[in-house]
Design an enzyme around this catalytic site. Structure first.
Site, mmCIF file in Angstrom:
data_model
loop_
_atom_site.group_PDB
_atom_site.id
_atom_site.type_symbol
_atom_site.label_atom_id
_atom_site.label_comp_id
_atom_site.label_asym_id
_atom_site.label_seq_id
_atom_site.Cartn_x
_atom_site.Cartn_y
_atom_site.Cartn_z
ATOM 1 C CG ASP A 78 -9.977 38.145 87.218
ATOM 2 O OD1 ASP A 78 -9.884 39.380 87.399
ATOM 3 O OD2 ASP A 78 -9.068 37.484 86.664
ATOM 4 C CD GLU A 121 -4.695 41.699 86.914
ATOM 5 O OE1 GLU A 121 -3.557 42.168 86.747
ATOM 6 O OE2 GLU A 121 -4.949 40.806 87.748
HETATM 7 N N1 BES Z 1 -3.066 43.654 91.567
HETATM 8 C C1 BES Z 1 -2.090 42.764 91.049
HETATM 9 C C2 BES Z 1 -0.840 43.447 90.564
HETATM 10 C C3 BES Z 1 -0.067 44.241 91.576
HETATM 11 C C4 BES Z 1 0.007 43.865 92.897
HETATM 12 C C5 BES Z 1 0.629 45.343 91.159
HETATM 13 C C6 BES Z 1 0.735 44.622 93.800
HETATM 14 C C7 BES Z 1 1.354 46.090 92.050
HETATM 15 C C8 BES Z 1 1.402 45.718 93.370
HETATM 16 C C9 BES Z 1 -2.710 41.991 89.903
HETATM 17 O O1 BES Z 1 -3.994 41.495 90.207
HETATM 18 C C10 BES Z 1 -1.898 40.768 89.629
HETATM 19 O O2 BES Z 1 -1.721 39.974 90.503
HETATM 20 N N2 BES Z 1 -1.480 40.618 88.404
HETATM 21 C C11 BES Z 1 -0.852 39.436 87.954
HETATM 22 C C12 BES Z 1 -0.826 39.602 86.472
HETATM 23 C C13 BES Z 1 -0.549 38.411 85.676
HETATM 24 C C14 BES Z 1 -1.359 37.223 86.028
HETATM 25 C C15 BES Z 1 -0.625 38.763 84.230
HETATM 26 C C16 BES Z 1 0.535 39.311 88.528
HETATM 27 O O3 BES Z 1 1.217 40.323 88.742
HETATM 28 O O4 BES Z 1 0.963 38.181 88.773
HETATM 29 MN MN MN Z 2 -5.177 42.887 91.033
HETATM 30 MN MN MN Z 3 -3.668 39.657 91.462
#
Ligand code: BES
Ligand code: MN
Ligand code: MN
Length: 472
Positions: free
Chosen positions: A104, A170
């Site tokens: 997603d 996610e």
């Molecule tokens: N891949 C990211 C998280 C990430 C990015 C971790 C860069 C470390 C470095 C993930 O897809 C993400 O964006 N997660 C969301 C989670 C939330 C919606 C629960 C976020 O961090 O905002």
């Molecule tokens: Mn991600």
């Molecule tokens: Mn993300």
């Protein structure tokens, strides 16, 4: 063994072009998990991934429907496995690796800032531009293509046992996979989880991410009058929910970036001296970061703490949007009946989402302005996590990346969140390796998201070498 690794790496090199074309096809599917109107597209992306896993020779490929209180018809998980690795020389079974990714993506707005449309993947200067290019379709595809390369080189066999789990929620908190892990944990039983959804600290610098912030994502709804009112007729007597929300928000954080929720920092753990020392040694230029990554006239946040400490090891609070009222062109003189603020907090070890939310909710309610009714809602949450680096899998990962990049790996934390990683570690007791190949300027969640294609290919090779290494 080594000849098979070489053959797999060669196969990946010879098929580079096709791998990228396939990724483009996946990127054309606007699988925006937060948008109910895109549910069909989200499912199409899941089916695309499942079909390819089947084609390359993975077994038990299936979509697993998810259903939670918040998302009764959630987006499906994609599952596959291949569990026939030959026994090791000492007669022991080979380890099982759980490959995780998400198909997603975040919404693409603001659309007019994209140089090429978000769902028309376009190559420019060695980069592939599209929503989801690096987060996370491109990185998830590295897993699939690494597995394909190993399958072909091994004549239909892999050097390790592999399970694959790819989620479609996610970006909206991952409740579906979390509930699956809690109820069907044995289906994901593995010795190590491999997650490719993080960044490299700098170009050319192989990186393992060893910690993520958690989060609570909330909405505060403020209600004033029964219905929208003429601001001239009623202004001076009727409460304004936007003004009320602004007053509340202004009391959540001070000018120094300190969060004012009572007790919020109670369980914040300081990074170890060894970590702080290692972070100081990383190649980080604050001025370059301000100028070319952030692009603001100055940085903000808690004084006396480095940018890395502020973004990796401290909680923070942000406002994402305030829907409601009049946002059309021109002017409309109205006192809106209601307004909403979307507010999230990033958490660090050992804060917990439940306790943090309770403190926040109580504090916000205590700030309720006169004439206003506030409702504080939790949209989703995820635990913060620091993973252990003291295991053979981390060693296999650094060895794999040394062969690909010719450099030693740096260990960093990430400021972002991947909610399921906490469950892999705590619920399934599966050590997790976060080997990501994004770059700091890949524009995750922003216009012009990209994946540096050299890193896509190096990622595939690293995964091939990692899986082979884990297989002994
Ligand atoms: N891949 C990211 C998280 C990430 C990015 C971790 C860069 C470390 C470095 C993930 O897809 C993400 O964006 N997660 C969301 C989670 C939330 C919606 C629960 C976020 O961090 O905002
Ligand atoms: Mn991600
Ligand atoms: Mn993300």
């Amino acid at each position: 063994m080594t000849t098979k690794v070489t053959a797999a790496v060669e196969f990946a090199q010879e098929n580079k072009g096709r791998f990228v074309e396939e990724l483009k096809e996946l990127l054309r599917i606007p699988s925006i998990s937060t948008d109910p109107e895109r549910a069909g597209d989200v499912r199409r992306a899941a089916e695309f991934v499942a079909a390819e896993l089947k084609r390359i020779g993975m077994e038990n490929v299936r979509l697993i429907e998810t259903s939670t209180a918040k998302h009764p018809s959630g987006h499906p998980l994609v599952y596959a496995d291949w569990l026939h690795a030959e026994l090791a020389a000492d007669g022991k079974p080979k380890p099982t690796v759980l490959c995780y990714g998400h198909y997603d993506v975040q919404p693409a707005e603001p659309l007019d800032e994209w140089k090429s449309p978000p769902f028309e993947p376009t190559e420019r200067d060695g980069n592939l531009y599209a929503r989801g290019a690096v987060d996370d379709k491109g990185q998830m595809w590295m897993h699939v293509k690494g597995l394909e390369s190993l399958m072909v080189a091994g004549g239909g066999k892999l050097p390790v046992n592999v399970r694959v789990i790819v989620e479609g929620e996610e970006e909206v908190g991952g409740e579906g996979i979390a509930s699956y892990v809690r109820t069907h944990g044995e289906q994901l039983k593995a010795d190590v989880a491999l997650v490719s959804d993080t960044e490299m600290f700098a170009a050319e610098l192989p990186t393992l991410c060893v910690g993520l912030r958690g989060m609570i994502y909330t909405e505060i709804e403020a209600r004033g009058a029964r219905t929208d009112l003429h601001s001239g007729m009623y202004g001076g007597a009727a409460p304004n929910p936007f003004v009320a929300l602004s007053q509340v928000i202004a009391k959540l954080k001070d000018e120094d970036g300190k969060i004012l929720i009572p007790g919020f920092y109670d369980n914040v753990e300081k990074p170890t001296d060894a970590e702080l020392k290692a972070w100081k040694a990383l190649p980080f230029d604050e001025e370059h970061y301000r100028e070319s990554e952030v692009g603001s006239i100055s940085l903000t946040g808690e004084p006396g703490l480095s940018v890395l400490e502020r973004t990796w090891a401290r909680p923070t609070l942000d406002v994402h949007g305030m829907p409601g009222g009049f946002i059309g062109a021109g002017a409309k003189t109205v006192i809106p009946a209601k307004a909403v603020a979307k507010v999230s907090m990033r958490l660090v070890p050992d804060m917990t989402p439940a306790e943090s939310f309770a403190k926040y909710k109580a504090y916000v309610e205590s700030l309720t302005p006169k004439g206003i009714v506030l409702e504080v809602r939790l949209i989703h949450s995820g635990d913060p996590i620091v993973v252990s680096t003291d295991n053979e899998f981390v060693k296999a990962a650094t060895e794999a990346m040394r062969e690909v990049f010719g450099k030693e790996t740096v260990f960093v934390r990430g400021g972002g969140s991947i909610p399921i990683v906490g469950d892999f570690v705590r619920e399934l007791k599966t050590p997790t390796v976060m080997m990501g190949f994004g770059l700091p300027d890949d524009n995750l969640h922003a216009p012009n998201e990209k994946f540096h294609l050299a890193n896509f290919h190096r990622g595939i090779e690293s995964i091939v070498r990692f899986l082979s290494g884990v297989g002994g």
